[in-house]
Scaffold this motif. Sequence first.
Motif, mmCIF file in Angstrom:
data_model
loop_
_atom_site.group_PDB
_atom_site.id
_atom_site.type_symbol
_atom_site.label_atom_id
_atom_site.label_comp_id
_atom_site.label_asym_id
_atom_site.label_seq_id
_atom_site.Cartn_x
_atom_site.Cartn_y
_atom_site.Cartn_z
ATOM 1 N N LEU A 75 0.900 -1.258 0.108
ATOM 2 C CA LEU A 75 -0.071 -0.054 -0.107
ATOM 3 C C LEU A 75 1.015 1.317 0.101
ATOM 4 C CD1 LEU A 75 -2.414 -1.338 2.449
ATOM 5 C CD2 LEU A 75 -2.877 -1.269 0.246
ATOM 6 N N PRO A 76 1.455 1.642 -1.099
ATOM 7 C CA PRO A 76 2.347 2.628 -1.195
ATOM 8 C C PRO A 76 1.920 3.966 -0.697
ATOM 9 C CG PRO A 76 2.001 1.860 -3.487
ATOM 10 C CD PRO A 76 1.375 0.988 -2.361
ATOM 11 N N ALA A 77 0.501 4.330 -1.112
ATOM 12 C CA ALA A 77 -0.025 5.511 -0.712
ATOM 13 C C ALA A 77 -0.183 5.562 0.665
ATOM 14 C CB ALA A 77 -1.371 5.863 -1.609
ATOM 15 N N LEU A 78 -0.342 4.684 1.221
ATOM 16 C CA LEU A 78 -0.705 4.787 2.806
ATOM 17 C C LEU A 78 0.762 4.987 3.382
ATOM 18 C CD1 LEU A 78 -3.004 4.638 4.723
ATOM 19 C CD2 LEU A 78 -2.512 2.057 4.751
ATOM 20 N N GLU A 79 1.713 4.315 2.927
ATOM 21 C CA GLU A 79 3.032 4.284 3.432
ATOM 22 C C GLU A 79 3.498 5.603 3.434
ATOM 23 O OE1 GLU A 79 4.662 0.021 1.886
ATOM 24 O OE2 GLU A 79 5.210 1.866 0.837
ATOM 25 N N GLN A 93 -20.036 8.617 17.037
ATOM 26 C CA GLN A 93 -19.869 7.273 16.668
ATOM 27 C C GLN A 93 -18.399 7.176 16.013
ATOM 28 O OE1 GLN A 93 -21.287 4.245 17.563
ATOM 29 N NE2 GLN A 93 -22.746 5.536 18.786
ATOM 30 N N HIS A 94 -18.229 8.179 15.096
ATOM 31 C CA HIS A 94 -16.872 8.262 14.352
ATOM 32 C C HIS A 94 -15.665 8.394 15.496
ATOM 33 C CE1 HIS A 94 -17.821 8.822 9.974
ATOM 34 N NE2 HIS A 94 -18.999 8.492 10.416
ATOM 35 N N GLN A 95 -16.090 9.297 16.314
ATOM 36 C CA GLN A 95 -14.929 9.744 17.229
ATOM 37 C C GLN A 95 -14.509 8.666 18.371
ATOM 38 O OE1 GLN A 95 -13.089 12.182 16.657
ATOM 39 N NE2 GLN A 95 -14.342 13.224 15.055
ATOM 40 N N ILE A 96 -15.683 7.891 18.601
ATOM 41 C CA ILE A 96 -15.312 6.806 19.378
ATOM 42 C C ILE A 96 -14.430 5.725 18.802
ATOM 43 C CG2 ILE A 96 -16.521 4.943 20.744
ATOM 44 C CD1 ILE A 96 -18.754 6.571 21.307
ATOM 45 N N VAL A 97 -14.734 5.371 17.717
ATOM 46 C CA VAL A 97 -14.041 4.409 16.857
ATOM 47 C C VAL A 97 -12.578 5.064 16.641
ATOM 48 C CG1 VAL A 97 -13.624 3.180 14.653
ATOM 49 C CG2 VAL A 97 -15.949 3.381 15.576
ATOM 50 N N ARG A 98 -12.420 6.308 16.199
ATOM 51 C CA ARG A 98 -11.038 6.980 16.298
ATOM 52 C C ARG A 98 -10.234 6.976 17.139
ATOM 53 N NH1 ARG A 98 -8.772 12.015 16.427
ATOM 54 N NH2 ARG A 98 -10.501 12.864 17.683
ATOM 55 N N PHE A 99 -10.950 7.440 18.320
ATOM 56 C CA PHE A 99 -10.119 7.194 19.842
ATOM 57 C C PHE A 99 -9.598 5.772 20.069
ATOM 58 C CE2 PHE A 99 -12.352 11.063 21.821
ATOM 59 C CZ PHE A 99 -11.353 11.913 21.451
ATOM 60 N N TRP A 100 -10.406 4.689 19.866
ATOM 61 C CA TRP A 100 -10.001 3.326 20.203
ATOM 62 C C TRP A 100 -8.927 3.166 19.190
ATOM 63 C CZ3 TRP A 100 -12.017 -0.312 23.624
ATOM 64 C CH2 TRP A 100 -11.306 -1.399 23.270
ATOM 65 N N THR A 101 -8.883 3.176 17.834
ATOM 66 C CA THR A 101 -7.921 2.971 17.231
ATOM 67 C C THR A 101 -6.354 3.679 17.466
ATOM 68 O OG1 THR A 101 -8.062 4.882 15.466
ATOM 69 C CG2 THR A 101 -9.091 2.790 15.086
ATOM 70 N N CYS A 156 -3.533 9.045 12.845
ATOM 71 C CA CYS A 156 -4.770 8.526 12.636
ATOM 72 C C CYS A 156 -5.518 9.363 11.228
ATOM 73 C CB CYS A 156 -5.712 8.801 13.700
ATOM 74 S SG CYS A 156 -7.420 7.847 13.330
ATOM 75 N N LYS A 157 -6.129 8.305 10.405
ATOM 76 C CA LYS A 157 -6.659 8.834 9.208
ATOM 77 C C LYS A 157 -8.038 7.958 8.897
ATOM 78 C CE LYS A 157 -5.013 8.433 5.236
ATOM 79 N NZ LYS A 157 -4.233 8.869 4.322
ATOM 80 N N ARG A 158 -8.823 8.405 8.227
ATOM 81 C CA ARG A 158 -10.018 7.722 7.542
ATOM 82 C C ARG A 158 -9.470 6.792 6.443
ATOM 83 N NH1 ARG A 158 -15.619 8.718 7.583
ATOM 84 N NH2 ARG A 158 -15.574 7.021 6.250
ATOM 85 N N TYR A 159 -9.675 5.560 6.773
ATOM 86 C CA TYR A 159 -9.288 4.746 5.356
ATOM 87 C C TYR A 159 -10.178 3.493 5.146
ATOM 88 C CZ TYR A 159 -6.237 1.843 2.720
ATOM 89 O OH TYR A 159 -5.667 1.083 1.749
ATOM 90 N N ASP A 160 -10.669 3.585 4.000
ATOM 91 C CA ASP A 160 -11.832 2.546 3.617
ATOM 92 C C ASP A 160 -12.962 2.815 4.355
ATOM 93 O OD1 ASP A 160 -12.912 0.546 2.175
ATOM 94 O OD2 ASP A 160 -11.884 -1.187 3.184
ATOM 95 N N GLN A 161 -13.520 1.929 4.941
ATOM 96 C CA GLN A 161 -14.755 2.006 5.693
ATOM 97 C C GLN A 161 -14.571 2.189 7.318
ATOM 98 O OE1 GLN A 161 -17.621 1.785 3.795
ATOM 99 N NE2 GLN A 161 -15.948 1.593 2.111
ATOM 100 N N GLY A 162 -13.266 2.913 7.420
ATOM 101 C CA GLY A 162 -13.091 3.191 9.034
ATOM 102 C C GLY A 162 -12.008 4.069 9.125
ATOM 103 N N TYR A 163 -11.367 3.792 10.387
ATOM 104 C CA TYR A 163 -10.259 4.703 10.849
ATOM 105 C C TYR A 163 -8.808 3.806 11.001
ATOM 106 C CZ TYR A 163 -13.026 8.603 11.497
ATOM 107 O OH TYR A 163 -13.587 9.873 11.366
ATOM 108 N N LEU A 164 -7.902 4.191 10.684
ATOM 109 C CA LEU A 164 -6.556 3.245 10.801
ATOM 110 C C LEU A 164 -5.481 4.329 11.479
ATOM 111 C CD1 LEU A 164 -4.869 0.947 8.408
ATOM 112 C CD2 LEU A 164 -3.520 2.759 9.170
ATOM 113 N N SER A 165 -5.024 3.879 12.462
ATOM 114 C CA SER A 165 -3.785 4.392 13.169
ATOM 115 C C SER A 165 -2.659 3.764 13.290
ATOM 116 C CB SER A 165 -4.417 4.887 14.764
ATOM 117 O OG SER A 165 -5.441 5.885 14.831
#
Length: 210
Positions: free
Chosen positions: A3-7, A139-147, A192-201
């Motif tokens: 995943l070069p763009a993510l890298e 809801q978005h922020q809870i998931v973001r905090f968790w990651t 942390c960033k939005r990625y696909d259907q969720g958040y990735l940290s």
Amino acid sequence: MRLPALEYSIGSDLKRNLAIAGVDPAFAFTSLSGPERDRLNQFTHVQRRQDWLRGRNAMKQLLAMLGRDTDTSQLEFPHRQFSLTHAGESAFSIADISGSAGIGIDYEPLRNVNPKITRLFLNATELRWLEGCPESEVQHQIVRFWTIKEAAFKSYPSNAGMVLADFSIAEPGSRISEVTAAPGTFRIRVACKRYDQGYLSVAICEELPS
């Protein structure tokens, strides 16, 4: 699947040279070593076996990219250079080629969660910040905090016996923030960033100068 763009994106955020791989979309698993198969056979639940295999699929691809032995049974986490995450149908592995005291990655798809769980892993400052968010964003922020906290936990070399509540986000509303843990002998920085259907940290942990 590299995943070069993510890298590039997260590597630029954290100023690190990263390598990131995602699970093979065809879910074509590399042959397992004897110790890997022994580990797989410890899981009796079908979903747990699938999750474990997805994570190993992503890690094996990463190790192959770097010219390393692809037997993942040789890795113990937390690891100074490698981390992995799996959730739903997704899995990601990461390596800090730059070198660090530890690295962590976490991905969570967006879903409805009970807001009451926040008191299990957020501190008073983080809860106040969350209370100030529009209802549509909670809801978005809870998931973001968790990651963010999960990635920080995975990156921390001495995380045995710790829980997510032991990690504090310095700037709850920021895309890139320092995260502190007690005892404070390490510096953790998380992007942390939005990625696909969720958040990735992704978290990088470095030892503080004495």
